[in-house]
Design an enzyme around this catalytic site. Structure first.
Site, PDB file in Angstrom:
ATOM      1  N   HIS A 380       0.837  -1.205   0.000  1.00 46.76           N
ATOM      2  CA  HIS A 380       0.000   0.000   0.000  1.00 46.76           C
ATOM      3  C   HIS A 380       0.871   1.254   0.000  1.00 46.76           C
ATOM      4  CE1 HIS A 380      -3.629   2.372   1.401  1.00 46.76           C
ATOM      5  NE2 HIS A 380      -2.642   3.165   1.805  1.00 46.76           N
ATOM      6  N   GLU A 381       1.812   1.328   0.958  1.00 46.59           N
ATOM      7  CA  GLU A 381       2.640   2.534   1.065  1.00 46.59           C
ATOM      8  C   GLU A 381       3.546   2.711  -0.145  1.00 46.59           C
ATOM      9  OE1 GLU A 381       1.772   4.600   3.091  1.00 46.59           O
ATOM     10  OE2 GLU A 381       0.629   3.331   4.447  1.00 46.59           O
ATOM     11  N   HIS A 384       1.722   4.118  -3.064  1.00 44.97           N
ATOM     12  CA  HIS A 384       1.605   5.578  -3.008  1.00 44.97           C
ATOM     13  C   HIS A 384       2.804   6.228  -3.699  1.00 44.97           C
ATOM     14  CE1 HIS A 384      -2.035   6.186  -0.806  1.00 44.97           C
ATOM     15  NE2 HIS A 384      -1.631   5.544   0.268  1.00 44.97           N
ATOM     16  N   TYR A 395      -4.434  14.486  -3.230  1.00 41.04           N
ATOM     17  CA  TYR A 395      -4.895  13.765  -2.040  1.00 41.04           C
ATOM     18  C   TYR A 395      -6.071  14.472  -1.353  1.00 41.04           C
ATOM     19  CZ  TYR A 395      -4.178  10.238   1.567  1.00 41.04           C
ATOM     20  OH  TYR A 395      -4.320   9.167   2.412  1.00 41.04           O
ATOM     21  N   GLU A 404      -5.961   6.392  -2.502  1.00 37.13           N
ATOM     22  CA  GLU A 404      -6.043   5.360  -1.468  1.00 37.13           C
ATOM     23  C   GLU A 404      -6.493   4.022  -2.049  1.00 37.13           C
ATOM     24  OE1 GLU A 404      -5.403   4.917   1.869  1.00 37.13           O
ATOM     25  OE2 GLU A 404      -4.175   6.680   1.513  1.00 37.13           O
ATOM     26  N   ASP A 479     -10.948  13.835   6.867  1.00 40.99           N
ATOM     27  CA  ASP A 479     -10.381  12.772   6.029  1.00 40.99           C
ATOM     28  C   ASP A 479     -10.140  13.244   4.596  1.00 40.99           C
ATOM     29  OD1 ASP A 479      -9.453  10.173   5.454  1.00 40.99           O
ATOM     30  OD2 ASP A 479     -11.437   9.502   4.820  1.00 40.99           O
ATOM     31  N   HIS A 484     -10.021   7.996   2.688  1.00 44.47           N
ATOM     32  CA  HIS A 484      -9.923   6.621   3.153  1.00 44.47           C
ATOM     33  C   HIS A 484     -11.262   5.907   3.090  1.00 44.47           C
ATOM     34  CE1 HIS A 484      -6.227   8.294   5.032  1.00 44.47           C
ATOM     35  NE2 HIS A 484      -5.747   7.092   4.755  1.00 44.47           N
TER      36      HIS A 484
END
Length: 559
Positions: A380-381, A384, A395, A404, A479, A484
């Site tokens: 996931h990271e 990004h 974002y 995301e 958020d 998310h």
């Protein structure tokens, strides 16, 4: 002059989790009709400031070669079809790439007086026969040559000072801030502004993008893009992960004065890659004391080692996936070093990409354990990082939710045991409560939105949405507008598509959509178009893969 202290590393973030927003109930208040009308007018203006463009040519126009000049020629001859006025003057070449299908993609920034319009990009796609087959992107239709004064009265140093102040930046920054003059459409006006990127660690890490008006010095908008030795010989080593698994590692033998031979979590075994390097963040809130983790032997089996071992091992797994499945050499496609910083903070329930490296907390032991334990978390990271170097999805709002979502989708593709996110990082006590995952692509409704402030915007009982009918309409102060929470809608579409065509084809379609078609301000509808076109490119019109892609987006209400 600024006297900030910059950390010099040895070499988004989009935080994976819930960020630092306090959990509290939020109730809707009555809204004055004048305010509603004002908001609607702003919305209409902003829609014109970011108009989606998707032209598909049934009868392709052939050129002598697939290059930027011929891309501009096509756009000039088809101004009525594309809505792009004076493309020769108002577009600047950003990138040209040729892919494995032989197609060439010329990406332009929209500009005025040579100044880029933030988030406005156009891509012209040639097939292998030098024919223009499609054009997509987003353009600002409110801009004319005489409508925006792009001169700056403010210096970039003054803009930087304003940006640092607006985000309460600490004295110590992780790297030197950057500043770029742009045209920024916001709330009914095209602002000439400095886009300032400020990055720092601390109790509340930030990768802030601040837009400072280049005439008045006022902050127009801002958002946190934290996407929550002389001779060295790489050799094989081993370690034990957080859950006790045996890990084979690539490590480096180093010789330190007066201490003999030691071994570092630094992998230089991959040709064309600057390295996979894992740092010990030492449980403080800074990067200035971080050091490459070094052990006395080639076996990293101590309790403190485990989180570092998993981060190092998982980074290589994700690197291998992108290289083997998509021909991508590291996060930037050019072999940039893959950096992880492990044991960050105290009781830190998060992991993030800050635009340069990954950071992993150890969890608090009650809600989470070490976040580096999750292969899907690492994927996931690191995704990004891929997004930062491809579509660079903003974002906030739907583009942020796509940011995301793509990170989740590739997280699930790399860690292919299931379609859940975070199952390996939840603490036993939390699992006992029935909270065994962070998000589910298979069944978003099976997971409750933990943050009460976000849950207050729910229309479905406080679970993650799986259809546009359940979209959480949030302000950007919560958020980032739902980056998310709303990501689970496109997550579920991807899951449904994979049930028909399998994981491998899903990955190829979505990687192509991300790297070839999406632009910074793409929304959910743009993502559908990009995915469908990618399926057509890869598998042909009328194929089962195209049908499955359409069906998956239909099922979640993205038309």
């Amino acid at each position: 002059m600024l006297k900030k202290k910059f950390i010099v590393p040895a070499v988004l973030s989009s935080a994976l989790l819930v960020g630092s927003i306090p959990a509290s109930n939020v109730f809707a208040k009555p809204v004055d009709s004048k305010v509603v009308n004002s908001v609607q007018a702003s919305k209409e203006w902003n829609e014109k400031a970011s108009v989606p463009l998707f032209v598909k040519e049934r009868f392709a126009e052939k050129f002598s070669s697939s290059n930027p000049a011929n891309a501009v020629n096509y756009l000039q001859k088809n101004e009525g079809k594309t809505g792009i006025k004076n493309p020769g003057k108002n577009l600047k070449v950003k990138d040209t790439q040729t892919d494995e299908l032989g197609m060439t993609h010329v990406r332009f920034n929209q500009s005025i007086n040579g100044v880029n319009v933030e988030g406005s990009e156009v891509i012209v796609h040639f097939n292998r026969d030098n024919e223009v087959v499609s054009v997509n992107g987003r353009v600002n239709q409110t801009i004319a040559d005489d409508a925006v004064d792009t001169t700056a009265s403010l210096s970039s140093d003054a803009a930087l000072e304003a940006a640092l102040s607006s985000v309460n930046a600490p004295e110590e920054l992780t790297y030197e801030p950057t500043s770029e003059l742009v045209v920024y459409p916001f709330e009914g006006e095209n602002h000439t502004a400095y886009k300032v990127n400020v990055n720092f660690m601390g109790d509340e890490p930030g990768n802030w993008f601040v837009f400072v008006d280049a005439k008045t010095g006022e902050v127009v908008d801002k958002y946190n893009g934290l996407m929550h030795a002389d001779e060295m010989k790489t050799q094989k080593g081993a370690g034990k992960g957080v859950h006790g698994a045996h890990r084979e590692l690539h490590i480096t033998q180093v010789k330190e004065p007066n201490s003999g031979t030691k071994f570092a979590l630094a992998d230089y075994s991959h040709e064309g890659l600057q390295g996979i390097i894992t740092y010990d963040a030492k449980n403080d809130n800074t990067s200035s004391n971080d050091t490459i983790y070094v052990g006395n032997s080639a076996a990293f089996i101590g309790d403190y080692d485990r989180a570092l071992v998993d981060a190092h091992y998982n980074s290589e797994k994700v690197y291998d996936y992108y290289l083997n499945e998509h021909g991508r050499n590291s996060l930037d496609g050019k072999g940039m070093a893959i950096i992880s910083r492990v044991h960050y903070g105290t009781n830190y329930n998060n992991a993030s990409w800050n635009g340069r490296w990954m950071t992993y907390g150890d969890g608090d032991g009650e809600f989470m354990i070490s976040l580096s334990a999750g292969l899907d978390v690492a994927a996931h990271e690191m995704t990004h990082g891929v997004i930062t170097n491809t579509a660079n999805l903003v974002y906030q709002n739907q583009s942020g939710a796509l940011n995301e979502s793509f990170a989740d989708i590739f997280g699930a593709l790399v860690d292919d045991d299931d379609w859940e996110m975070g199952e390996d990082i939840m603490a036993p006590a939390e699992k006992d409560k029935g909270n065994g995952v962070l998000r589910s692509l298979r069944d978003p409704h099976s997971v409750i939105v933990q943050n009460a402030q976000r849950r207050a915007y729910s229309t479905n009982g406080g679970v993650y949405p799986k259809h546009m009918d359940e979209f959480y309409h949030m302000p950007t102060s919560v958020d980032g507008g739902g980056v998310h929470v709303n990501s689970s809608i496109t997550n579920h579409a991807a899951y449904l598509i994979a049930q028909d065509i399998g994981r491998e084809k899903l990955g190829k379609i979505f990687y192509r959509a991300l790297s070839v078609y999406l632009t910074p301000n793409s929304n959910f509808s743009d993502a559908r178009k990009a995915a469908v076109q990618s399926a057509i490119d890869l598998y042909g019109e009328g194929s089962a893969e195209v049908a499955a892609t359409n069906s998956g987006f239909d099922a979640v209400g993205i038309y």
